[in-house]
Design a protein around this motif. Structure first.
Motif, PDB file in Angstrom:
ATOM      1  N   SER A  38     -26.631  42.613  39.398  1.00 24.68           N
ATOM      2  CA  SER A  38     -27.100  43.895  39.252  1.00 24.68           C
ATOM      3  C   SER A  38     -25.891  44.916  39.633  1.00 24.68           C
ATOM      4  N   SER A  39     -24.743  44.427  39.950  1.00 23.80           N
ATOM      5  CA  SER A  39     -23.860  45.457  40.642  1.00 23.80           C
ATOM      6  C   SER A  39     -22.337  45.208  40.043  1.00 23.80           C
ATOM      7  N   ARG A  40     -21.465  45.833  40.267  1.00 24.85           N
ATOM      8  CA  ARG A  40     -20.191  45.703  40.076  1.00 24.85           C
ATOM      9  C   ARG A  40     -19.342  45.557  41.275  1.00 24.85           C
ATOM     10  N   PHE A  41     -18.996  44.256  41.563  1.00 26.78           N
ATOM     11  CA  PHE A  41     -18.172  43.769  42.810  1.00 26.78           C
ATOM     12  C   PHE A  41     -16.894  44.059  42.501  1.00 26.78           C
ATOM     13  N   TRP A  42     -15.860  44.564  43.348  1.00 30.46           N
ATOM     14  CA  TRP A  42     -14.427  44.586  42.959  1.00 30.46           C
ATOM     15  C   TRP A  42     -13.785  43.948  44.488  1.00 30.46           C
ATOM     16  N   PRO A  43     -12.641  43.145  44.327  1.00 33.15           N
ATOM     17  CA  PRO A  43     -12.216  42.681  45.801  1.00 33.15           C
ATOM     18  C   PRO A  43     -11.556  43.661  46.301  1.00 33.15           C
ATOM     19  N   ALA A  44     -11.637  44.111  47.405  1.00 36.90           N
ATOM     20  CA  ALA A  44     -10.989  45.231  48.032  1.00 36.90           C
ATOM     21  C   ALA A  44      -9.401  45.137  48.233  1.00 36.90           C
ATOM     22  N   SER A  45      -8.968  44.022  48.391  1.00 36.87           N
ATOM     23  CA  SER A  45      -7.560  43.725  48.700  1.00 36.87           C
ATOM     24  C   SER A  45      -6.726  44.018  47.429  1.00 36.87           C
ATOM     25  N   GLU A  46      -7.502  44.260  46.354  1.00 30.07           N
ATOM     26  CA  GLU A  46      -6.739  44.172  45.049  1.00 30.07           C
ATOM     27  C   GLU A  46      -6.836  45.622  44.225  1.00 30.07           C
ATOM     28  N   TYR A  47      -7.726  46.220  45.313  1.00 26.52           N
ATOM     29  CA  TYR A  47      -8.374  47.712  44.587  1.00 26.52           C
ATOM     30  C   TYR A  47      -7.120  48.600  44.266  1.00 26.52           C
ATOM     31  N   GLU A  48      -7.103  49.078  43.145  1.00 25.79           N
ATOM     32  CA  GLU A  48      -5.861  50.302  42.866  1.00 25.79           C
ATOM     33  C   GLU A  48      -6.514  51.427  41.918  1.00 25.79           C
ATOM     34  N   VAL A  49      -6.434  52.481  42.327  1.00 22.19           N
ATOM     35  CA  VAL A  49      -6.904  53.645  41.343  1.00 22.19           C
ATOM     36  C   VAL A  49      -6.296  53.652  40.096  1.00 22.19           C
TER      37      VAL A  49
ATOM     38  N   ARG B  98      -6.585  52.130  37.036  1.00 21.56           N
ATOM     39  CA  ARG B  98      -6.895  51.031  36.122  1.00 21.56           C
ATOM     40  C   ARG B  98      -8.175  50.192  36.270  1.00 21.56           C
ATOM     41  N   ASP B  99      -8.295  49.257  35.450  1.00 27.50           N
ATOM     42  CA  ASP B  99      -9.540  48.579  35.478  1.00 27.50           C
ATOM     43  C   ASP B  99      -9.403  47.560  36.533  1.00 27.50           C
ATOM     44  N   GLN B 100     -10.374  47.174  37.141  1.00 30.20           N
ATOM     45  CA  GLN B 100     -10.178  46.287  38.341  1.00 30.20           C
ATOM     46  C   GLN B 100     -10.857  44.878  37.620  1.00 30.20           C
ATOM     47  N   ASP B 101     -10.224  43.932  38.563  1.00 32.32           N
ATOM     48  CA  ASP B 101     -10.719  42.465  38.545  1.00 32.32           C
ATOM     49  C   ASP B 101     -11.972  42.717  39.262  1.00 32.32           C
ATOM     50  N   SER B 102     -13.175  41.715  38.902  1.00 33.83           N
ATOM     51  CA  SER B 102     -14.212  41.648  39.660  1.00 33.83           C
ATOM     52  C   SER B 102     -14.887  40.368  39.884  1.00 33.83           C
ATOM     53  N   PHE B 103     -16.003  40.150  40.831  1.00 35.73           N
ATOM     54  CA  PHE B 103     -16.789  39.219  40.995  1.00 35.73           C
ATOM     55  C   PHE B 103     -17.962  39.209  40.371  1.00 35.73           C
ATOM     56  N   ASP B 104     -18.192  39.922  39.184  1.00 35.82           N
ATOM     57  CA  ASP B 104     -19.437  39.970  38.751  1.00 35.82           C
ATOM     58  C   ASP B 104     -19.198  39.604  37.150  1.00 35.82           C
ATOM     59  N   LYS B 105     -20.280  40.125  36.163  1.00 34.70           N
ATOM     60  CA  LYS B 105     -20.280  39.721  34.958  1.00 34.70           C
ATOM     61  C   LYS B 105     -19.427  40.372  34.071  1.00 34.70           C
ATOM     62  N   GLN B 106     -18.685  41.393  34.659  1.00 33.73           N
ATOM     63  CA  GLN B 106     -17.795  42.175  33.870  1.00 33.73           C
ATOM     64  C   GLN B 106     -16.889  41.208  33.057  1.00 33.73           C
ATOM     65  N   PHE B 107     -16.341  40.126  33.929  1.00 31.37           N
ATOM     66  CA  PHE B 107     -15.594  38.850  33.234  1.00 31.37           C
ATOM     67  C   PHE B 107     -16.223  38.627  32.054  1.00 31.37           C
ATOM     68  N   LEU B 108     -17.624  38.312  31.875  1.00 28.03           N
ATOM     69  CA  LEU B 108     -18.368  37.908  30.491  1.00 28.03           C
ATOM     70  C   LEU B 108     -18.289  39.092  29.746  1.00 28.03           C
ATOM     71  N   ARG B 109     -18.651  40.364  29.974  1.00 28.76           N
ATOM     72  CA  ARG B 109     -18.472  41.349  29.116  1.00 28.76           C
ATOM     73  C   ARG B 109     -17.329  41.466  28.376  1.00 28.76           C
ATOM     74  N   ASN B 110     -16.351  41.447  29.234  1.00 27.88           N
ATOM     75  CA  ASN B 110     -14.841  41.420  28.626  1.00 27.88           C
ATOM     76  C   ASN B 110     -14.544  40.455  27.779  1.00 27.88           C
ATOM     77  N   TRP B 111     -14.718  39.389  27.877  1.00 29.89           N
ATOM     78  CA  TRP B 111     -14.809  38.153  26.919  1.00 29.89           C
ATOM     79  C   TRP B 111     -15.542  38.296  25.683  1.00 29.89           C
ATOM     80  N   LEU B 112     -16.834  38.832  25.767  1.00 29.13           N
ATOM     81  CA  LEU B 112     -17.675  39.219  24.381  1.00 29.13           C
ATOM     82  C   LEU B 112     -16.878  40.213  23.772  1.00 29.13           C
TER      83      LEU B 112
END
Length: 307
Positions: free
Chosen positions: A236-247, A249-263
């Motif tokens: 239900s959320s977008r979770f980003w690793p705070a240690s890798e956050y950089e304005v 660009r797109d962020q790495d994530s702990f959520d289903k954005q990974f799946l969306r990107n693959w689709l």
């Protein structure tokens, strides 16, 4: 040892009321429901043909954790949570099926909107801003970059679509028409308060909550607005690793954005009947588990061992 993936559950002990994209709802009595969370996963409003290992347990245990954290940090907050323990009326056989993935909750009147709060500009909000300078039709300051924080979190509600339909973005004014003026302002205020409180907690634990969606119900006996459904999960959320956050660009994530990107990459966005490759399902599970551990301080296995 491989972990079984549970996409379908049929309990014999309780009557099923409905099945959603991820959850099945069973009736315990006239005031209580049993939420059972499967390992099904949806993206772009379409349910994948296969599931994500242990996803149901992750979502259930993380939601219970958030209910505890939020109740401690927001005085007077009401939630629908009762217990992670199934009721005595559930048979031992059924209890084995739903171990770690069920939650007793209060039965309430559900407001038919999704209370979305955005703390950072990303996804469809970023796409809209680039074209029009607005997010959800709300004018934004010039010069925002991809994944920048908003000056303050935005409340951007949507309709709550029936299974198979798509949610529709609506204005706060339209949301007020749907739920009534009496409740609309209270829902908006509560959604923003819960988001800000959760974002602060998550930041302390190494996660940025870029955006999330809440659902609320009404206790018709007390007229209280109650936080319901799953809360602040990778679904239900977008979770980003705070240690890798950089304005910028797109962020790495702990959520289903990974799946969306693959689709999207495979040309399968919003297509029915898609089966994820095993490595995509397992990688999604690993991301969800990592978020769970960061936010709770324990592994999923440790949490399940305490049940």
């Amino acid at each position: 040892m491989s972990i079984s993936v549970v996409t379908t559950i049929e309990l014999q002990s309780l009557p099923k009321l409905t099945s959603g994209k991820v959850r099945d709802l069973y009736e315990i009595d006239d005031k209580t429901l049993l939420f059972v969370t499967t390992d099904r996963i949806s993206a772009y409003d379409v349910i994948m043909a296969n599931g994500v290992p242990q996803k149901g347990a992750i979502l259930t245990q993380l939601t219970a954790h958030w209910f505890k954290v939020l109740a401690e940090r927001i005085p007077g907050l009401k939630t629908h949570f009762i217990s992670l323990t199934p009721p005595p009326s559930v048979s031992d056989e059924d209890k084995a099926l739903i171990r770690g993935r069920s939650m007793q909750v209060r039965k309430l009147k559900v407001f038919p909107i999704e209370a979305i709060v955005r703390g950072y500009i990303t996804g469809s909000a970023w796409n809209e801003y680039q074209k029009t300078g607005t997010v959800h039709g709300i004018p934004q300051p010039a010069g925002l970059r991809q994944c920048s924080p908003f000056p303050k979190p935005l409340y951007t509600p949507s309709t709550k679509a029936e299974l198979g339909d798509h949610d529709e973005n609506i204005s706060p004014e339209k949301a007020a028409e749907i739920v009534g003026d009496k409740y609309a302002a209270r829902i908006e205020e509560l959604a923003l308060k819960v988001y800000s409180t959760a974002a602060e907690y998550a930041q302390e634990h190494g996660i940025i909550i870029a955006d999330t969606k809440f659902e609320f119900g009404l206790d018709e006996e007390t007229d209280d607005i109650v936080l319901i459904d799953e809360v602040l999960t990778p679904d239900s959320s977008r979770f980003w690793p705070a240690s890798e956050y950089e304005v910028g660009r797109d962020q790495d994530s702990f959520d289903k954005q990974f799946l969306r990107n693959w689709l999207t990459k495979e040309g399968l966005k919003a297509k029915d009947g898609v089966e994820m490759p095993q490595e995509i399902a397992e990688a999604t599970s690993a991301r969800y588990k990592e978020a769970y551990k960061l936010l709770t301080g324990k592994t999923l296995e440790e949490a399940l061992g305490e049940l």
